[in-house]
Design an enzyme around this catalytic site. Structure first.
Site, PDB file in Angstrom:
ATOM      1  N   GLU A 119      -6.941  15.149  -5.478  1.00  0.00           N
ATOM      2  CA  GLU A 119      -6.121  14.895  -6.755  1.00  0.00           C
ATOM      3  C   GLU A 119      -6.635  16.089  -7.730  1.00  0.00           C
ATOM      4  OE1 GLU A 119      -4.198  10.952  -7.764  1.00  0.00           O
ATOM      5  OE2 GLU A 119      -6.499  10.281  -6.947  1.00  0.00           O
ATOM      6  N   ASP A 145       0.799  -0.946   0.054  1.00  0.00           N
ATOM      7  CA  ASP A 145      -0.129   0.094   0.014  1.00  0.00           C
ATOM      8  C   ASP A 145       0.983   1.353  -0.057  1.00  0.00           C
ATOM      9  OD1 ASP A 145      -1.543   2.131   1.017  1.00  0.00           O
ATOM     10  OD2 ASP A 145      -3.151   0.881   1.529  1.00  0.00           O
ATOM     11  N   HIS A 146       1.253   1.837  -1.005  1.00  0.00           N
ATOM     12  CA  HIS A 146       2.067   2.924  -1.354  1.00  0.00           C
ATOM     13  C   HIS A 146       1.957   3.915  -0.355  1.00  0.00           C
ATOM     14  CE1 HIS A 146      -0.355   5.134  -4.038  1.00  0.00           C
ATOM     15  NE2 HIS A 146       0.408   6.139  -3.843  1.00  0.00           N
ATOM     16  N   HIS A 202      -5.757   3.044   1.040  1.00  0.00           N
ATOM     17  CA  HIS A 202      -4.926   4.025   1.403  1.00  0.00           C
ATOM     18  C   HIS A 202      -5.198   4.835   2.705  1.00  0.00           C
ATOM     19  CE1 HIS A 202      -2.857   3.085  -2.081  1.00  0.00           C
ATOM     20  NE2 HIS A 202      -3.657   3.600  -3.041  1.00  0.00           N
TER      21      HIS A 202
HETATM   22  C1  BG6 Z   1      -3.270   4.581  -6.485  1.00  0.00           C
HETATM   23  C2  BG6 Z   1      -4.890   4.929  -7.051  1.00  0.00           C
HETATM   24  O1  BG6 Z   1      -3.517   3.810  -5.612  1.00  0.00           O
HETATM   25  O2  BG6 Z   1      -3.049   6.144  -6.053  1.00  0.00           O
HETATM   26  C3  BG6 Z   1      -4.726   6.184  -7.929  1.00  0.00           C
HETATM   27  O3  BG6 Z   1      -5.171   3.906  -7.915  1.00  0.00           O
HETATM   28  C4  BG6 Z   1      -4.433   7.405  -7.306  1.00  0.00           C
HETATM   29  O4  BG6 Z   1      -6.012   6.460  -8.543  1.00  0.00           O
HETATM   30  C5  BG6 Z   1      -3.109   7.262  -6.590  1.00  0.00           C
HETATM   31  O5  BG6 Z   1      -4.165   8.614  -8.145  1.00  0.00           O
HETATM   32  C6  BG6 Z   1      -2.846   8.250  -5.727  1.00  0.00           C
HETATM   33  O6  BG6 Z   1      -1.559   8.353  -5.188  1.00  0.00           O
HETATM   34  P1  BG6 Z   1      -0.523   9.469  -4.674  1.00  0.00           P
HETATM   35  O7  BG6 Z   1       0.651   8.811  -4.245  1.00  0.00           O
HETATM   36  O8  BG6 Z   1      -0.290  10.166  -6.111  1.00  0.00           O
HETATM   37  O9  BG6 Z   1      -1.489  10.089  -3.731  1.00  0.00           O
END
Ligand code: BG6
Length: 503
Positions: free
Chosen positions: A224, A185-186, A248
């Protein structure tokens, strides 16, 4: 800093976007910072017919395009690329896994990796079970007598709902044990998400305040400014609740809400988090409409340019009801959090890109300086900025200079950039390094994933079964449907909107 043992990282789906945009830049940065093992190989695999050389060329292009920290140094990149290989395979073809095994044996010999292998599944989730089964068929999951290790890393989504997530976990466990499975889960790899733990558990001043007695409510916003770009096909089967909240944002909530773990170790941390997921107060079907607002972006003209609405995006049906925005209110049934609402929202095509946690503290018991109308709103907020301009800001009320006794909210700010460190490590760097080191603290465990689905699935079902629940339109560049403010009940209260540029 510990260096990982020699190992081989196999990337399934290596010709895809994730490898180019995230994995290769992250591995290259780890290499530059001397965090890669003494000896390692990265073996890309997939249906595209690359040779080792043409794959290296493609990865060089990717690094030139997506490695943004500094100019790519030619000699360093050449050294890095020497460790990269490619083997064309079809993940559905069992026989190709014999080929993979032999290639890994050769590379193992070359880099003396002691059979320490990581399999990174940067593929469509529909292949997760097939790949893990095929790895199992040729014994590529076996850890021998415990002196070598095998780890499998999965990208989200882990399932589509509770049933599919449980079935995925059950099937993975037929070949791999839970401690071999790393669910990425990044968000957990983001420096500032980890910093929530440091803020909470290394500072005595917050702990006494961190509960229902002093906290009025908590907000988490992940906005976003981009739309769905070229991912319309995937996104339309997902929607904001599955794409961002189930994984997330609930992880962020758990990081804010968890009890202190007994030690900073994978299972201790994850045990505390799972308790939060299991304590999320279920939203009854009749309350979905009141507690969860869904929206979809509509076309708008911004700075003279027409920006497409969601239904006009490539791969999205013209009558789609998929939400690109969701805002919700829920509670955590625990002693610490009883009665404290958590407000979580996320959306695409909002005015800016920002992820923030706002802890809204309760007001003073008796208001000396405020007028009646605003008396329920406190001046004290702790804003944890996860991205961009990572940092923390504490807001409090001060007397406005001059006559009278007017209160003005002022900020005490900390910006990560003030620490004078180089740019923060990307989430994928941290997570890949942790996986090589065998530290799963920042990875999602099966029970956590299932508990999150258990909370989210009834909402999805309710939307499915009650099409009359409105998908509210919001023009591109706005903070989502106005009705999302109705989730707040106290007069004068609404979402904390960070200021930002219009898209
Ligand atoms: C991803 C989603 O897991 O996370 C995307 O699938 C989203 O839709 C992205 O844009 C957002 O990640 P970050 O790191 O840019 O906040």
């Amino acid at each position: 800093m510990q260096k990982p043992q020699n190992c081989i990282l196999t990337i399934f789906g290596a010709s895809g976007d994730l490898t180019k945009r995230k994995l290769m830049p992250a591995l290259f940065d780890l290499f530059l910072r001397n965090f890669m093992p003494e000896k390692f190989s990265v073996l890309g695999t997939g249906r595209t017919k690359f040779s080792d050389d043409s794959f290296r060329e493609s990865m060089l292009e990717a690094l030139n395009k997506y490695y943004s920290k500094q100019k790519v140094d030619k000699s360093m990149v050449a050294q890095f690329l020497k460790n990269i290989y490619y083997l064309p395979t079809d993940s559905k073809n069992e026989k190709d896994f014999e080929k993979l095994k032999s290639r890994l044996d050769e590379l193992d010999h070359q880099v003396q990796s002691n059979n320490n292998y990581i399999y990174y599944l940067a593929t469509s989730p529909s292949l997760f079970e097939t790949i893990s089964k095929n790895l199992g068929n040729v014994g590529l999951q076996l850890q021998g007598d415990g002196t070598s290790w095998k780890r499998i890393v999965l990208e989200k989504p882990f399932g589509y709902d509770l049933k599919s997530a449980t079935s995925l976990n059950t099937n993975l466990l037929k070949n791999f044990t839970e401690d071999q499975i790393y669910r990425i889960d990044h968000y957990l790899g983001k420096e500032t998400v980890q910093n929530i733990l440091a803020l909470r558990f290394s500072n005595g001043i917050f702990e006494p305040l961190w509960n229902r007695n002093y906290i009025h409510h908590v907000e988490v916003t992940a906005a976003e400014s981009i739309g769905v770009e070229d991912r319309g096909g995937y996104y339309d089967t997902s929607g904001a609740l599955r794409d961002m909240v189930q994984n997330h944002l609930l992880q962020v909530v758990a990081t804010v809400a968890m009890e202190p773990p007994s030690k900073f170790e994978a299972n201790a941390v994850r045990n505390e988090k799972v308790k939060i997921f299991q304590s999320l107060s279920p939203i009854d079907p009749e309350n979905v409409v009141k507690q969860v607002i869904r929206g979809q972006y509509l076309p708008a003209v911004i700075k003279g340019e027409k920006i497409a609405g969601y239904r006009e995006e490539k791969g999205v049906p013209g009558n789609s009801k998929t939400e690109t925005f969701v805002a919700m209110k829920f509670y955590i049934d625990s002693w610490r959090w009883a009665g404290v609402p958590f407000f979580v929202r996320t959306g695409k095509r909002l005015p800016t890109r920002v992820t923030e946690v706002v802890i809204d503290f309760k007001n003073t018991p008796h208001s000396l300086f405020r007028n009646e109308q605003t008396s329920s709103i406190s001046d004290n907020q702790l804003v944890i900025r996860i991205q961009p301009d990572e940092g923390i800001s504490l807001k409090f009320g001060m007397k406005r200079p001059g006559t009278g006794f007017n209160i003005k909210t002022v900020d005490m700010d900390f910006h990560y950039s003030d620490l004078g460190t180089d740019s923060l490590p990307e989430a994928y760097e941290r997570l890949l390094l942790d996986c090589m080191l065998g530290d799963a603290t920042l990875y999602a465990r099966a029970d956590a994933v299932e508990a999150c689905w258990e909370f989210v699935t009834p909402i999805l079902e309710s939307w499915q079964e009650n099409p009359e629940i409105k998908v509210h339109g919001y023009p591109v560049g706005t903070w989502g449907p106005e009705i999302a403010n109705d989730l707040f009940v106290d007069p004068g209260e609404c979402w904390y909107n960070p200021c930002g540029e219009l898209v």
